[in-house]
Motif scaffolding. Structure first.
Motif: not given
Length: 164
Positions: A1-6, A36-39, A66-69
């Motif tokens: 999560m930190p990589k997306y948050q950063k 954000i839907i992660c891997g 609302v954007p969805v990634a």
């Protein structure tokens, strides 16, 4: 999560809420400005999101703008058809499931070059009747807006189209 948050923080986003797959908590639509839907394990993402109240809420928010990634497994569950590569499951076979339905008429393959997934993507297009296929390498992305391809980012987006 930190990589997306950063990355998001570098653009001024300051508020984040994390929902593990095991958490069935609803997203508060009034607070949500992006999803954000992660891997991870695609089958678990599919089971926890698609055809659940969370999935219905994500789709509703997306339809409201609302954007969805989606990254990796997150990207695979977003289209109408969720196609899981043999390289991405313990059965070592191509699996066809219903997706969230955020975009239609296309199938997506992730880690495309690394997994040598061209034949799987073409087979998925044939089986689903989708006329467009995207093979996405790590670091590449496609952006849809209002149901249409809006832009491509990165050099390794492999595009396939059927003649209908």
């Amino acid at each position: 999560m930190p990589k997306y948050q950063k990355v998001l923080e570098s653009y001024g986003v300051t508020s984040f809420k994390y929902y593990p797959l095991s958490d069935s908590t609803s997203i508060l639509a009034t607070d949500c400005s992006g999803i954000i839907i992660c891997g991870g394990e695609t089958g678990k993402y599919h089971e926890s999101v698609v055809d659940t109240s969370l999935g219905m809420e994500i789709k509703s928010l997306y339809q409201d703008g609302v954007p969805v990634a989606g990254f990796s497994a997150g990207a695979l569950i977003c289209p109408e058809h969720c196609v899981i590569s043999p390289k991405d499951n313990s059965r070592n076979e191509q699996i066809f499931l219903k997706g969230l339905g955020l975009i239609d008429h296309c199938v997506i393959s992730v880690h495309f070059t690394e997994w040598n997934d061209e034949e799987n993507l073409k087979r998925a297009m044939d089986k689903t009747g989708c006329w467009t296929g995207y093979g996405l390498d790590d670091g590449a992305s496609i952006y849809y807006k209002q149901g249409r391809l809006y832009s491509i980012d990165g050099e390794q987006v492999h595009f396939y189209q059927s003649v209908v």
